[in-house]
Design a protein around this motif. Structure first.
Motif, PDB file in Angstrom:
ATOM      1  N   GLY A 144       0.822  -1.205   0.000  1.00 17.78           N
ATOM      2  CA  GLY A 144       0.000   0.000   0.000  1.00 17.78           C
ATOM      3  C   GLY A 144       0.859   1.259   0.000  1.00 17.78           C
ATOM      4  N   GLY A 194      -9.797   5.610  -1.309  1.00 20.18           N
ATOM      5  CA  GLY A 194      -9.813   4.772  -2.498  1.00 20.18           C
ATOM      6  C   GLY A 194     -11.164   4.764  -3.179  1.00 20.18           C
ATOM      7  N   THR A 229      -7.317  -4.120  -9.597  1.00 14.68           N
ATOM      8  CA  THR A 229      -7.580  -4.263  -8.162  1.00 14.68           C
ATOM      9  C   THR A 229      -7.692  -2.889  -7.537  1.00 14.68           C
ATOM     10  OG1 THR A 229      -6.286  -6.272  -8.124  1.00 14.68           O
ATOM     11  CG2 THR A 229      -6.673  -5.230  -6.008  1.00 14.68           C
ATOM     12  N   ARG A 230      -8.722  -2.685  -6.723  1.00  9.64           N
ATOM     13  CA  ARG A 230      -8.928  -1.382  -6.085  1.00  9.64           C
ATOM     14  C   ARG A 230      -9.247  -1.578  -4.604  1.00  9.64           C
ATOM     15  NH1 ARG A 230      -6.871   0.142  -9.937  1.00  9.64           N
ATOM     16  NH2 ARG A 230      -7.668   1.295 -11.716  1.00  9.64           N
ATOM     17  N   PRO A 231      -8.944  -0.554  -3.793  1.00 12.43           N
ATOM     18  CA  PRO A 231      -9.312  -0.641  -2.364  1.00 12.43           C
ATOM     19  C   PRO A 231     -10.773  -0.217  -2.190  1.00 12.43           C
ATOM     20  CG  PRO A 231      -7.966   1.320  -2.769  1.00 12.43           C
ATOM     21  CD  PRO A 231      -8.170   0.662  -4.102  1.00 12.43           C
ATOM     22  N   TRP A 232     -11.710  -1.103  -2.448  1.00  9.64           N
ATOM     23  CA  TRP A 232     -13.133  -0.769  -2.394  1.00  9.64           C
ATOM     24  C   TRP A 232     -13.571  -0.521  -0.964  1.00  9.64           C
ATOM     25  CZ3 TRP A 232     -14.696  -0.298  -7.262  1.00  9.64           C
ATOM     26  CH2 TRP A 232     -14.047  -1.057  -8.234  1.00  9.64           C
ATOM     27  N   GLY A 263      -8.443   3.707   3.629  1.00 12.01           N
ATOM     28  CA  GLY A 263      -8.741   2.584   2.733  1.00 12.01           C
ATOM     29  C   GLY A 263      -9.263   1.422   3.545  1.00 12.01           C
ATOM     30  N   ILE A 266      -7.041  -4.953   3.976  1.00 13.33           N
ATOM     31  CA  ILE A 266      -6.390  -5.513   2.782  1.00 13.33           C
ATOM     32  C   ILE A 266      -7.283  -6.545   2.068  1.00 13.33           C
ATOM     33  CG2 ILE A 266      -5.114  -7.279   4.120  1.00 13.33           C
ATOM     34  CD1 ILE A 266      -3.386  -5.430   1.389  1.00 13.33           C
ATOM     35  N   ASN A 269      -9.275  -5.407  -0.932  1.00 16.10           N
ATOM     36  CA  ASN A 269      -8.593  -5.019  -2.175  1.00 16.10           C
ATOM     37  C   ASN A 269      -8.860  -6.103  -3.201  1.00 16.10           C
ATOM     38  OD1 ASN A 269      -7.500  -2.629  -1.222  1.00 16.10           O
ATOM     39  ND2 ASN A 269      -5.692  -3.666  -0.403  1.00 16.10           N
ATOM     40  N   ASN A 304      -3.236   0.068  -3.846  1.00 12.19           N
ATOM     41  CA  ASN A 304      -3.631  -0.190  -2.463  1.00 12.19           C
ATOM     42  C   ASN A 304      -3.131   0.931  -1.572  1.00 12.19           C
ATOM     43  OD1 ASN A 304      -4.637  -2.718  -3.198  1.00 12.19           O
ATOM     44  ND2 ASN A 304      -2.613  -3.662  -2.961  1.00 12.19           N
TER      45      ASN A 304
END
Ligand SMILES: NC(=O)c1ccc[n+]([C@@H]2O[C@H](COP(=O)([O-])OP(=O)(O)OC[C@H]3O[C@@H](n4cnc5c(N)ncnc54)[C@H](O)[C@@H]3O)[C@@H](O)[C@H]2O)c1
Length: 359
Positions: A144, A194, A229-232, A263, A266, A269, A304
């Protein structure tokens, strides 16, 4: 809530007609703040601002351009906010590719206009500048990004947020330096979050609104970048972080005048494909189709955030995992199909998130 830091305070929210700004305005309203909104018109009749009838519920609902310093400063001088949450921005990566100049003007000059108003008006004490996780130079690392990492931005939107961060940091060092707090009495923080999901977002080219629109009209859900990939996180997660920063800046303006990441854990993510699959499963409708094309405009694959600083300094962490975030989001869109005023539903979700209990 938030140790009563917002009760009876006059708070300017820029971007209040948008997705995050509308939720933040509702939350501040619940805590007894006098919310002054300053934004362009809402971009959709179905967005949370309109669906929750916020035009009638805030202390003042002002339409103005963040690039128009004279008007912004007049509004600020009229209402004298003590706290500012700056969210107004051209917030879409794809729109920024088509309109880079307007994006830089809105996101960079708009932020500087806020900082300038802060510099010129003594009654403003606490300022939370919302930028983005995309402000970091993206080196496709698996780790991150930390608050101390380099600013950057490949595409115009990301670079505009990196530039805004540099301007914030320069204004803070030059005019609102924490070591000179006794002289200027102002505290400024920047906050970076994010990819946010939640009810009432109808923006173009965003994943959840695209999915919901497709489901509603019985069209396939086309995803362009399934492996990204995203930090939703649910919109209430970063907002609880922004509100916590605002509280802490008031309690200890020297210590907290810095930047913070917000964020998810983990485990949230996840790829675009994972999120869409969860949404379709919970909604009970929809078909996903991969339409990725090799020469599409550049979008980073890995992004991240490291949230250690927020966890340690603010005692903040995301409360809802990805499944709950998707469920709360779908619940909002389903409710909006049958409910003509979403305000109480938003309040209910804020309370479920723990808003009442946060100290
Ligand atoms: N939604 C996300 O996933 C996300 C992620 C990271 C950062 N952000 C940032 O959070 C903030 C809010 O994002 P959002 O998702 O609510 O965006 P949004 O597009 O829903 O809302 C943007 C708001 O800014 C206002 N605005 C735009 N241009 C303006 C101008 N020239 N003058 C005055 N107001 C103007 C709009 O009227 C609207 O109220 C933005 O700064 C955005 O960059 C959002």
């Amino acid at each position: 809530m938030f140790n009563k830091s917002y009760a009876n305070k006059t708070v300017l929210v820029t971007g209040h007609t948008g997705f995050k700004g509308s939720w933040l305005s509702i939350w501040l309203n619940m805590m007894g703040a006098k919310v002054i909104g300053y934004s362009l018109d809402p971009y959709s009749d179905r967005g949370n601002f309109t669906a929750s009838h916020l035009n009638n519920r805030l202390f003042a609902d002002i339409r103005g351009d963040i690039r128009d310093f004279q008007k912004l400063n007049e509004v600020i001088r009229q209402y004298k906010p003590e706290i500012i949450f700056h969210l107004a921005a051209q917030a879409l990566v794809r729109t920024a590719y088509n309109n880079p100049k307007e994006t830089y003007e809105t996101n960079v000059i708009g932020s500087i206009n806020i900082l300038e108003a802060v510099r010129q008006n003594d009654f403003i004490k606490t300022v939370i500048m919302v930028t983005s996780d995309k402000c970091y130079e993206n080196i496709e690392q698996i780790w991150g990004y930390k608050e101390t990492d380099r600013m950057g931005g490949y595409d115009p939107y990301s670079a505009s947020k990196g530039c805004a961060e540099l301007a914030i940091s320069s204004y803070r060092d030059s005019y609102f330096n924490p070591k000179d707090y006794a002289i200027h009495k102002k505290a400024i923080a920047s906050v970076r979050a994010g990819n946010v999901i939640g009810g009432g977002d109808w923006s173009d080219h965003r994943l959840i609104p695209d999915c919901i629109k497709s489901i509603e009209i019985g069209r396939n859900i086309e995803i362009r970048n399934p492996i990204a990939t995203r930090p939703w996180e649910h919109v209430l997660e970063p907002l609880s972080g922004y509100l916590r920063v605002g509280q802490k800046l008031q309690e200890d303006p020297i210590k907290y005048a810095t930047s913070f990441n917000f964020g998810p854990h983990i485990s949230a993510n996840k790829t675009v494909f994972d999120v869409v699959t969860k949404l379709v499963e919970y909604y009970g409708k929809g078909k996903v189709v991969d339409v990725s094309i090799p020469n599409a405009v550049h979008e980073n694959i890995l992004l991240n955030l490291d949230v250690t600083k927020s966890y340690v300094m603010l005692d903040w962490e995301a409360k809802w995992g990805l499944q709950a975030a998707v469920e709360k989001t779908v619940d909002w869109y389903k409710e909006a199909l049958i409910c003509s005023d979403m305000y109480d539903f938003c309040v209910k979700q804020i309370i479920e998130h723990g808003g009442k209990g946060i100290q």
